[in-house]
Design a protein around this motif. Structure first.
Motif, PDB file in Angstrom:
ATOM      1  N   ASN A 135       0.856  -1.187   0.000  1.00 10.54           N
ATOM      2  CA  ASN A 135       0.000   0.000   0.000  1.00 10.54           C
ATOM      3  C   ASN A 135       0.890   1.234   0.000  1.00 10.54           C
ATOM      4  N   ASN A 136       0.277   2.394  -0.103  1.00  4.27           N
ATOM      5  CA  ASN A 136       1.055   3.631  -0.224  1.00  4.27           C
ATOM      6  C   ASN A 136       1.364   4.298   1.113  1.00  4.27           C
ATOM      7  N   ARG A 137       1.182   3.563   2.206  1.00  6.80           N
ATOM      8  CA  ARG A 137       1.542   4.035   3.549  1.00  6.80           C
ATOM      9  C   ARG A 137       0.937   5.415   3.843  1.00  6.80           C
ATOM     10  N   GLY A 138      -0.377   5.462   3.751  1.00  4.26           N
ATOM     11  CA  GLY A 138      -1.072   6.707   4.059  1.00  4.26           C
ATOM     12  C   GLY A 138      -0.802   7.816   3.060  1.00  4.26           C
ATOM     13  N   GLY A 139      -0.489   7.436   1.830  1.00  2.00           N
ATOM     14  CA  GLY A 139      -0.237   8.432   0.790  1.00  2.00           C
ATOM     15  C   GLY A 139       1.188   8.926   0.746  1.00  2.00           C
ATOM     16  N   ASN A 140       2.103   8.272   1.449  1.00  2.00           N
ATOM     17  CA  ASN A 140       3.483   8.737   1.529  1.00  2.00           C
ATOM     18  C   ASN A 140       4.421   8.048   0.541  1.00  2.00           C
ATOM     19  N   ILE A 141       3.897   7.116  -0.257  1.00  2.00           N
ATOM     20  CA  ILE A 141       4.710   6.462  -1.286  1.00  2.00           C
ATOM     21  C   ILE A 141       4.063   6.697  -2.648  1.00  2.00           C
ATOM     22  N   ASP A 142       4.830   7.227  -3.574  1.00  2.29           N
ATOM     23  CA  ASP A 142       4.294   7.447  -4.916  1.00  2.29           C
ATOM     24  C   ASP A 142       5.198   6.831  -5.991  1.00  2.29           C
ATOM     25  N   TRP A 143       6.056   5.867  -5.573  1.00  6.00           N
ATOM     26  CA  TRP A 143       7.029   5.306  -6.515  1.00  6.00           C
ATOM     27  C   TRP A 143       6.848   3.812  -6.767  1.00  6.00           C
ATOM     28  N   LEU A 144       5.751   3.221  -6.304  1.00  6.20           N
ATOM     29  CA  LEU A 144       5.538   1.794  -6.537  1.00  6.20           C
ATOM     30  C   LEU A 144       4.357   1.522  -7.465  1.00  6.20           C
ATOM     31  N   GLY A 145       3.937   2.527  -8.174  1.00  5.73           N
ATOM     32  CA  GLY A 145       2.870   2.320  -9.144  1.00  5.73           C
ATOM     33  C   GLY A 145       1.466   2.517  -8.605  1.00  5.73           C
ATOM     34  N   PHE A 146       1.344   3.010  -7.360  1.00  8.02           N
ATOM     35  CA  PHE A 146       0.015   3.292  -6.835  1.00  8.02           C
ATOM     36  C   PHE A 146      -0.562   4.508  -7.560  1.00  8.02           C
ATOM     37  N   ILE A 169     -12.883  10.947  14.384  1.00 12.44           N
ATOM     38  CA  ILE A 169     -12.244  10.154  13.334  1.00 12.44           C
ATOM     39  C   ILE A 169     -12.996   8.847  13.114  1.00 12.44           C
ATOM     40  N   ARG A 170     -13.301   8.157  14.210  1.00 13.69           N
ATOM     41  CA  ARG A 170     -14.006   6.870  14.102  1.00 13.69           C
ATOM     42  C   ARG A 170     -15.394   7.041  13.502  1.00 13.69           C
ATOM     43  N   ASN A 171     -16.067   8.114  13.874  1.00 13.22           N
ATOM     44  CA  ASN A 171     -17.415   8.343  13.359  1.00 13.22           C
ATOM     45  C   ASN A 171     -17.400   8.492  11.840  1.00 13.22           C
ATOM     46  N   LYS A 172     -16.340   9.059  11.323  1.00 14.64           N
ATOM     47  CA  LYS A 172     -16.213   9.178   9.865  1.00 14.64           C
ATOM     48  C   LYS A 172     -15.825   7.847   9.231  1.00 14.64           C
ATOM     49  N   LEU A 173     -14.816   7.205   9.806  1.00 17.61           N
ATOM     50  CA  LEU A 173     -14.283   5.994   9.176  1.00 17.61           C
ATOM     51  C   LEU A 173     -15.247   4.822   9.254  1.00 17.61           C
ATOM     52  N   LYS A 174     -16.108   4.782  10.260  1.00 16.86           N
ATOM     53  CA  LYS A 174     -17.073   3.680  10.305  1.00 16.86           C
ATOM     54  C   LYS A 174     -18.080   3.787   9.159  1.00 16.86           C
ATOM     55  N   GLN A 175     -18.240   5.009   8.626  1.00 12.44           N
ATOM     56  CA  GLN A 175     -19.138   5.225   7.495  1.00 12.44           C
ATOM     57  C   GLN A 175     -18.391   5.212   6.159  1.00 12.44           C
ATOM     58  N   GLY A 176     -17.080   4.999   6.238  1.00 13.26           N
ATOM     59  CA  GLY A 176     -16.284   5.006   5.016  1.00 13.26           C
ATOM     60  C   GLY A 176     -16.017   6.393   4.480  1.00 13.26           C
ATOM     61  N   ILE A 177     -16.157   7.404   5.340  1.00 15.10           N
ATOM     62  CA  ILE A 177     -15.883   8.785   4.927  1.00 15.10           C
ATOM     63  C   ILE A 177     -14.397   9.062   5.123  1.00 15.10           C
ATOM     64  N   ARG A 178     -13.695   9.266   4.031  1.00 15.21           N
ATOM     65  CA  ARG A 178     -12.239   9.463   4.074  1.00 15.21           C
ATOM     66  C   ARG A 178     -11.885  10.808   3.450  1.00 15.21           C
ATOM     67  N   ASP A 179     -12.542  11.855   3.898  1.00 15.25           N
ATOM     68  CA  ASP A 179     -12.377  13.168   3.289  1.00 15.25           C
ATOM     69  C   ASP A 179     -11.339  14.020   4.017  1.00 15.25           C
ATOM     70  N   PHE A 180     -10.506  13.408   4.838  1.00 15.91           N
ATOM     71  CA  PHE A 180      -9.500  14.169   5.585  1.00 15.91           C
ATOM     72  C   PHE A 180      -8.147  13.489   5.406  1.00 15.91           C
ATOM     73  N   SER A 181      -7.107  14.259   5.585  1.00 15.45           N
ATOM     74  CA  SER A 181      -5.739  13.752   5.427  1.00 15.45           C
ATOM     75  C   SER A 181      -5.259  13.135   6.743  1.00 15.45           C
ATOM     76  N   PRO A 182      -4.579  12.003   6.664  1.00 12.44           N
ATOM     77  CA  PRO A 182      -4.030  11.333   5.484  1.00 12.44           C
ATOM     78  C   PRO A 182      -4.973  10.330   4.823  1.00 12.44           C
ATOM     79  N   CYS A 183      -6.151  10.104   5.411  1.00 18.67           N
ATOM     80  CA  CYS A 183      -7.026   9.029   4.919  1.00 18.67           C
ATOM     81  C   CYS A 183      -7.465   9.232   3.466  1.00 18.67           C
ATOM     82  N   LYS A 184      -7.618  10.475   3.053  1.00 17.37           N
ATOM     83  CA  LYS A 184      -8.097  10.723   1.694  1.00 17.37           C
ATOM     84  C   LYS A 184      -7.071  10.334   0.632  1.00 17.37           C
ATOM     85  N   ASN A 185      -5.825  10.126   1.052  1.00 16.97           N
ATOM     86  CA  ASN A 185      -4.768   9.728   0.110  1.00 16.97           C
ATOM     87  C   ASN A 185      -4.272   8.309   0.339  1.00 16.97           C
TER      88      ASN A 185
END
Length: 295
Positions: A181-192, A253-269
């Motif tokens: 995986n891209n480790r929370g959006g911190n890797i951009d060199w493995l083809g993600f 944070i949990r209230n968002k993630l339990k609904q699959g809402i990932r509109d905040f960083s780092p989750c959105k990436n």
């Protein structure tokens, strides 16, 4: 172990844990507290943000024995029953006080499982037994260079009970023996790409429901994949475990993630599949919040 074998191993650990604890205690939702005892690592693996020092630089910052003991007392005071995992973003054997950290934490946490991940580069036959004597239960030795490493590690570990260590194969260039995986959006060199992130939109993530991540200074990150350390929810040297785990910030944070809402960083990436573990913890915490909100 292959990644499939390791996944099954982790799932078995999870089931064993819940077979033993009282799930009416919401703190027993914490399966693992992961510790990053140093900011040092001697490797720059391609699947890790440390591959690019501009993303995650090496820094000589280390957890002190005093802070480790303070945290251990904190956990003991809350009757914490989950696992202690020395892993984090580093090579813990580079913390010169690592053995003392294990020892002082074991003094207060007598029954918890203590495990550690290592690249094995600093293991020595003459001293490795001391780490187990001080309280380490299980060592995962990661094979990054090839299967031929097993022969050398077998010599180093020859005096250690074989149930106390496991090899993990990370040398395959196809997937490096892990769920990449891209480790929370911190890797951009493995083809993600964006499709990897978009595929998770609307899907819950269990990470903040079952794991606490403790940095070298006691800071608690909301997720072990937050390599950018964007969201710090508390500090276990200064605050009680319960207050951190059930803080208002974690609730939001949990209230968002339990609904699959990932509109905040780092989750959105982030492209991490957050549903491989932690479903039971996810349900325990959601039930706790529901009961609390209905009072």
């Amino acid at each position: 172990m292959s990644k499939e074998q390791f996944l099954q191993h982790r799932q078995n650990q999870e089931q064993d844990f819940f077979d033993k604890v009282d799930i009416s205690n919401p703190l027993n939702s914490i399966l693992t507290i992961e510790f990053n005892t140093t900011e040092l690592c001697n490797r720059t693996c391609v699947f890790c943000p440390r591959h690019d020092s501009r993303v995650y630089p090496n820094r000589n910052l280390n957890m002190s024995v005093e802070d480790a003991e303070s945290i251990a007392i904190n956990l003991s005071n809350h009757d914490y029953k989950g696992k202690i995992s020395y892993s984090g973003y580093s090579e813990n054997f580079l913390n010169k006080k690592f053995i003392d950290i294990i020892s002082v934490m074991r003094k207060h946490l007598k029954d918890n499982l203590f495990e550690c991940n290592t690249n094995g580069d600093f293991l020595k036959k003459e001293t490795i037994g001391d780490f187990f004597d001080k309280g380490l239960d299980l060592l995962y030795i990661n094979l990054y260079d090839g299967i031929e490493q097993i022969g050398e590690f077998d010599k180093i570990m020859s005096n250690i009970d074989k149930t106390k260590y496991k090899y993990r194969a990370h040398y395959s260039q196809d997937d490096y023996g892990m769920f990449l995986n891209n480790r929370g959006g911190n890797i951009d060199w493995l083809g993600f790409d964006e499709s990897d992130v978009k595929s998770l939109k609307g899907k819950p993530c269990h990470y903040p429901f079952y794991k606490l991540f403790v940095d070298w200074n006691g800071d608690v990150l909301f997720c072990s994949n937050d390599w950018g350390k964007e969201i710090i929810i508390g500090n276990l040297v200064k605050e009680k475990l319960y207050d951190v785990w059930f803080s208002n910030k974690m609730y939001e944070i949990r209230n968002k993630l339990k609904q699959g809402i990932r509109d905040f960083s780092p989750c959105k990436n982030c492209s991490v599949n957050g549903q491989l573990f932690g479903e039971k913890s996810f349900n325990i915490i959601n039930e706790y919040y529901e009961n609390r909100n209905n009072k």
